[in-house]
Write a protein that holds these residues in place. Structure first.
Motif, short mmCIF file in Angstrom:
data_model
loop_
_atom_site.label_atom_id
_atom_site.label_comp_id
_atom_site.label_asym_id
_atom_site.label_seq_id
_atom_site.Cartn_x
_atom_site.Cartn_y
_atom_site.Cartn_z
N LYS A 43 -40.66 -16.90 33.12
CA LYS A 43 -41.67 -17.90 33.50
C LYS A 43 -41.71 -19.04 32.48
O LYS A 43 -41.73 -20.22 32.84
N ARG A 44 -41.70 -18.67 31.18
CA ARG A 44 -41.71 -19.70 30.14
C ARG A 44 -40.40 -20.49 30.15
O ARG A 44 -40.39 -21.71 29.92
N PHE A 45 -39.30 -19.83 30.44
CA PHE A 45 -38.00 -20.49 30.50
C PHE A 45 -37.98 -21.57 31.59
O PHE A 45 -37.49 -22.69 31.36
N ARG A 46 -38.51 -21.23 32.74
CA ARG A 46 -38.54 -22.21 33.83
C ARG A 46 -39.47 -23.38 33.50
O ARG A 46 -39.18 -24.54 33.85
N LEU A 47 -40.58 -23.07 32.82
CA LEU A 47 -41.50 -24.14 32.41
C LEU A 47 -40.82 -25.09 31.42
O LEU A 47 -40.94 -26.32 31.55
N ILE A 48 -40.09 -24.52 30.46
CA ILE A 48 -39.39 -25.35 29.48
C ILE A 48 -38.28 -26.16 30.16
O ILE A 48 -38.03 -27.32 29.80
N LEU A 49 -37.61 -25.55 31.13
CA LEU A 49 -36.56 -26.27 31.84
C LEU A 49 -37.11 -27.50 32.55
O LEU A 49 -36.49 -28.58 32.53
N GLY A 50 -38.28 -27.36 33.18
CA GLY A 50 -38.90 -28.52 33.80
C GLY A 50 -39.30 -29.58 32.78
O GLY A 50 -39.13 -30.79 33.02
N LYS A 51 -39.81 -29.14 31.62
CA LYS A 51 -40.18 -30.10 30.57
C LYS A 51 -38.96 -30.83 30.02
O LYS A 51 -39.03 -32.02 29.69
N ILE A 52 -37.84 -30.11 29.90
CA ILE A 52 -36.62 -30.74 29.40
C ILE A 52 -36.15 -31.83 30.36
O ILE A 52 -35.75 -32.93 29.94
N ASP A 53 -36.17 -31.52 31.64
CA ASP A 53 -35.76 -32.52 32.62
C ASP A 53 -36.65 -33.76 32.55
O ASP A 53 -36.17 -34.91 32.56
N GLU A 54 -37.95 -33.52 32.44
CA GLU A 54 -38.89 -34.66 32.33
C GLU A 54 -38.68 -35.44 31.04
O GLU A 54 -38.71 -36.68 31.02
N ALA A 55 -38.45 -34.70 29.93
CA ALA A 55 -38.26 -35.36 28.63
C ALA A 55 -36.98 -36.19 28.60
O ALA A 55 -36.94 -37.28 28.01
N LYS A 56 -35.93 -35.70 29.24
CA LYS A 56 -34.67 -36.45 29.26
C LYS A 56 -34.82 -37.73 30.08
O LYS A 56 -34.29 -38.79 29.69
N ARG A 57 -35.53 -37.64 31.20
CA ARG A 57 -35.75 -38.85 31.98
C ARG A 57 -36.58 -39.87 31.18
O ARG A 57 -36.28 -41.07 31.18
N LYS A 58 -37.61 -39.36 30.52
CA LYS A 58 -38.45 -40.24 29.70
C LYS A 58 -37.66 -40.81 28.53
O LYS A 58 -37.83 -41.98 28.15
N MET A 59 -36.77 -39.99 27.95
CA MET A 59 -35.96 -40.44 26.83
C MET A 59 -35.03 -41.57 27.24
O MET A 59 -34.81 -42.54 26.50
N GLY A 60 -34.47 -41.46 28.46
CA GLY A 60 -33.59 -42.53 28.93
C GLY A 60 -34.32 -43.86 29.05
O GLY A 60 -33.79 -44.91 28.64
N LYS A 61 -35.55 -43.80 29.57
CA LYS A 61 -36.32 -45.05 29.69
C LYS A 61 -36.68 -45.62 28.32
O LYS A 61 -36.62 -46.83 28.10
#
Length: 248
Positions: A43-61
């Motif tokens: 459960k925590r792994f999936r939560l972190i995976l979603g945060k990583i995807d969001e952080a990478k998109r934010k990092m690109g901007k």
């Protein structure tokens, strides 16, 4: 490995049966705990995976904005890299590490903090001061986002390895250890039942032999009594004729 051969090499006794039952209960409890741990980590792994995807998109901007901001500074003031390197004596933004416990697994978390004075207070006094300040703020946000992304990536890698190990343990207990202990208990139970049946049969044979021996002894005794000569009963001294009177 076949189910019949998948058992422990153990001598079948009552004590071994009790020990195996305790081991089975412990294995079932451990399997339940590891299963819950695996579910919590997943459960925590999936939560972190979603945060990583969001952080990478934010990092690109953020990096896109930082590149435009640096281009504005270069256009307004020229190349300021040598001035920045000369002004910096020590890092103003630093990273410290803390740990978070997730179901017995320690996950590192990186935290960004500021220390020391601003080394770029006099940079851009001649021209381009506003663009330099804006560029500094944008890159500070980029560094903060990088630190957050590094923390998420590190936790992601650690959780991925821990989940694999935990799932291997769960599968080993569920498909190897528990069936082996159950087969061992079945083997011990069948052997003990066989011993009980053998003991019951042995007791019946012993009782039958004792009965036959008693019957033989009784028949021999009756035979001896039948062939024994008849013996006259001794005369009783009290049953004789009465004595005559004695005169003095």
């Amino acid at each position: 490995m076949s189910g019949n051969n998948q058992r422990l090499a153990i001598f079948p006794t009552r004590m071994a049966q009790t020990t195996m039952k305790l081991r089975l209960k412990g294995a079932q409890t451990g399997h339940s705990l590891l299963k819950r741990k695996s579910e919590a980590l997943t459960k925590r792994f999936r939560l972190i995976l979603g945060k990583i995807d969001e952080a990478k998109r934010k990092m690109g901007k953020i990096m896109q904005g930082a590149a435009f901001s640096l281009a504005e500074v270069t256009y307004a003031t020229g190349d300021i890299s040598f001035a920045v390197q000369a002004a910096v004596r020590q890092a103003q933004l630093k990273v410290r590490t803390k740990q978070e416990n997730v179901s017995g697994t320690m996950l590192p978390a990186f935290e960004l903090y500021s220390e020391g004075n601003n080394a770029f207070e006099l940079t851009g006094l001649g021209r381009g001061g506003q663009q330099i300040a804006k560029c500094k703020d944008v890159y500070a946000k980029a560094v903060a986002q990088l630190v957050e992304l590094a923390s998420l990536q590190t936790a992601f890698v650690i959780l991925d390895e821990v989940i694999k190990v935990t799932n291997r343990r769960v599968n080993a207990i569920e498909y190897v250890i528990i069936p082996r202990i159950e087969n061992t208990i079945k083997y011990i139970t069948s052997e003990l039942d066989e011993q009980d049946r053998e003991e019951f049969f042995r007791l019946k044979k012993v009782q039958g032999k004792k009965k036959r021996d008693r019957d033989v002894d009784e028949q021999a005794r009756l035979a001896r009594l039948a062939h024994a000569p008849e013996v006259d009963e001794p005369a009783s001294i009290l049953a004789g004729d009465e004595d005559g009177d004695i005169l003095f």
